[in-house]
Design a protein around this motif. Structure first.
Motif, mmCIF file in Angstrom:
data_model
loop_
_atom_site.group_PDB
_atom_site.id
_atom_site.type_symbol
_atom_site.label_atom_id
_atom_site.label_comp_id
_atom_site.label_asym_id
_atom_site.label_seq_id
_atom_site.Cartn_x
_atom_site.Cartn_y
_atom_site.Cartn_z
ATOM 1 N N ASP A 1 0.834 -1.204 0.000
ATOM 2 C CA ASP A 1 0.000 0.000 0.000
ATOM 3 C C ASP A 1 0.870 1.256 0.000
ATOM 4 O O ASP A 1 0.577 2.230 -0.695
ATOM 5 N N LEU A 2 1.927 1.230 0.793
ATOM 6 C CA LEU A 2 2.827 2.388 0.862
ATOM 7 C C LEU A 2 3.479 2.651 -0.492
ATOM 8 O O LEU A 2 3.560 3.792 -0.944
ATOM 9 N N VAL A 3 3.935 1.589 -1.142
ATOM 10 C CA VAL A 3 4.617 1.744 -2.430
ATOM 11 C C VAL A 3 3.642 2.223 -3.503
ATOM 12 O O VAL A 3 3.925 3.171 -4.242
ATOM 13 N N VAL A 4 2.475 1.598 -3.585
ATOM 14 C CA VAL A 4 1.496 1.984 -4.609
ATOM 15 C C VAL A 4 0.980 3.402 -4.358
ATOM 16 O O VAL A 4 0.894 4.211 -5.286
ATOM 17 N N LEU B 1 10.121 -0.852 7.743
ATOM 18 C CA LEU B 1 9.407 0.203 7.024
ATOM 19 C C LEU B 1 10.251 1.453 6.830
ATOM 20 O O LEU B 1 10.160 2.115 5.794
ATOM 21 N N LEU B 2 11.086 1.787 7.811
ATOM 22 C CA LEU B 2 11.983 2.943 7.639
ATOM 23 C C LEU B 2 12.953 2.707 6.489
ATOM 24 O O LEU B 2 13.200 3.603 5.673
ATOM 25 N N LEU B 3 13.495 1.503 6.398
ATOM 26 C CA LEU B 3 14.401 1.180 5.293
ATOM 27 C C LEU B 3 13.654 1.176 3.961
ATOM 28 O O LEU B 3 14.159 1.691 2.955
ATOM 29 N N LEU B 4 12.462 0.592 3.949
ATOM 30 C CA LEU B 4 11.663 0.554 2.724
ATOM 31 C C LEU B 4 11.401 1.963 2.214
ATOM 32 O O LEU B 4 11.620 2.262 1.036
ATOM 33 N N MET B 5 10.953 2.847 3.094
ATOM 34 C CA MET B 5 10.633 4.204 2.660
ATOM 35 C C MET B 5 11.895 4.992 2.301
ATOM 36 O O MET B 5 11.863 5.832 1.403
ATOM 37 N N GLY B 6 13.002 4.705 2.966
ATOM 38 C CA GLY B 6 14.271 5.333 2.579
ATOM 39 C C GLY B 6 14.701 4.899 1.188
ATOM 40 O O GLY B 6 15.138 5.717 0.368
ATOM 41 N N ASP B 7 14.568 3.613 0.904
ATOM 42 C CA ASP B 7 14.901 3.099 -0.429
ATOM 43 C C ASP B 7 13.957 3.673 -1.481
ATOM 44 O O ASP B 7 14.380 4.026 -2.587
ATOM 45 N N VAL C 1 14.629 10.112 -5.998
ATOM 46 C CA VAL C 1 15.698 11.099 -6.202
ATOM 47 C C VAL C 1 16.601 10.686 -7.362
ATOM 48 O O VAL C 1 17.004 11.510 -8.186
ATOM 49 N N GLU C 2 16.886 9.389 -7.455
ATOM 50 C CA GLU C 2 17.771 8.879 -8.508
ATOM 51 C C GLU C 2 17.024 8.571 -9.808
ATOM 52 O O GLU C 2 17.598 8.017 -10.731
ATOM 53 N N GLN C 3 15.751 8.934 -9.866
ATOM 54 C CA GLN C 3 14.895 8.706 -11.025
ATOM 55 C C GLN C 3 14.848 7.236 -11.434
ATOM 56 O O GLN C 3 14.872 6.898 -12.610
ATOM 57 N N GLN D 1 10.930 -4.185 -8.797
ATOM 58 C CA GLN D 1 11.708 -5.094 -7.936
ATOM 59 C C GLN D 1 10.980 -5.388 -6.623
ATOM 60 O O GLN D 1 10.962 -6.527 -6.163
ATOM 61 N N PHE D 2 10.377 -4.369 -6.036
ATOM 62 C CA PHE D 2 9.632 -4.556 -4.793
ATOM 63 C C PHE D 2 8.484 -5.538 -5.002
ATOM 64 O O PHE D 2 8.300 -6.476 -4.225
ATOM 65 N N MET D 3 7.707 -5.325 -6.053
ATOM 66 C CA MET D 3 6.543 -6.172 -6.308
ATOM 67 C C MET D 3 6.969 -7.608 -6.631
ATOM 68 O O MET D 3 6.327 -8.561 -6.181
ATOM 69 N N GLU D 4 8.035 -7.785 -7.385
ATOM 70 C CA GLU D 4 8.516 -9.128 -7.696
ATOM 71 C C GLU D 4 8.953 -9.858 -6.431
ATOM 72 O O GLU D 4 8.756 -11.059 -6.310
ATOM 73 N N ARG D 5 9.529 -9.130 -5.504
ATOM 74 C CA ARG D 5 9.969 -9.751 -4.248
ATOM 75 C C ARG D 5 8.777 -10.100 -3.353
ATOM 76 O O ARG D 5 8.753 -11.148 -2.725
ATOM 77 N N GLN D 6 7.783 -9.218 -3.303
ATOM 78 C CA GLN D 6 6.597 -9.468 -2.477
ATOM 79 C C GLN D 6 5.706 -10.568 -3.069
ATOM 80 O O GLN D 6 5.063 -11.297 -2.338
ATOM 81 N N PHE D 7 5.681 -10.644 -4.391
ATOM 82 C CA PHE D 7 4.817 -11.604 -5.092
ATOM 83 C C PHE D 7 5.646 -12.399 -6.093
ATOM 84 O O PHE D 7 5.525 -12.199 -7.310
#
Length: 160
Positions: free
Chosen positions: A22-25, A109-115, A121-123, A131-137
């Motif tokens: 939810d945070l990522v989406v 969650l702090l690391l996730l939001m930092g990443d 920032v790095e576009q 990558q996040f979604m592939e790892r979660q699913f």
């Protein structure tokens, strides 16, 4: 979603955000502040947030597991306690089990939001989301609401 104004800029705050996905989406949709009790609430029930989903540490399968919650995590819980030790704390109804999992969940969650922020920032945000979604699913099975939301901002997930 509640909009507030801070210094002339519009901030979009999501109240009652639950899962890391939810945070990522929601971040992809432009939200930038979150009010979330999920990491602490879920810890009270013995559930740890990990990059590959959820670990339900109350399950019997963890009662003899010598690994930390996440072997790659640097939080104090993962550095000092095994899944088995935390599982035993929950079995014995020791409140410290909740506290240890809370420390881990907040760290995750702090690391996730930092990443996530760094990828913006790095576009590299679309790549980060992929990558996040592939790892979660890992086997696919993305939820349709997430696919629709991400598609609306031109982020298209590849099939794993």
């Amino acid at each position: 979603c509640v909009c507030v104004y801070v210094g002339g800029a519009s901030c979009r705050c999501v109240c009652v955000c639950r899962y890391p996905v939810d945070l990522v989406v929601c971040s992809a949709l432009g939200c930038d502040m979150y009010d979330c009790v999920y990491p602490t609430r879920t810890a009270r029930f013995g559930t740890a947030l990990v990059p590959w989903g959820l670990l339900k540490l109350k399950k019997r399968e963890f009662s003899a597991d010598p690994q930390p919650i996440d072997p790659n995590c640097s939080c104090s819980t993962c550095q000092g306690y095994s899944r088995a030790a935390i599982s035993a704390l929950f079995s014995n109804k020791e409140p410290v089990g909740c506290h240890l999992v809370t420390v881990h969940n907040l760290h995750y969650l702090l690391l996730l939001m930092g990443d996530l922020r760094r990828s913006i920032v790095e576009q590299q945000f679309p790549s980060f989301v992929q990558q996040f979604m592939e790892r979660q699913f890992p086997s696919g099975g993305y939820e349709q609401w997430a696919l629709n939301a991400l598609s609306s901002v031109n982020i298209h997930l590849n099939a794993p």
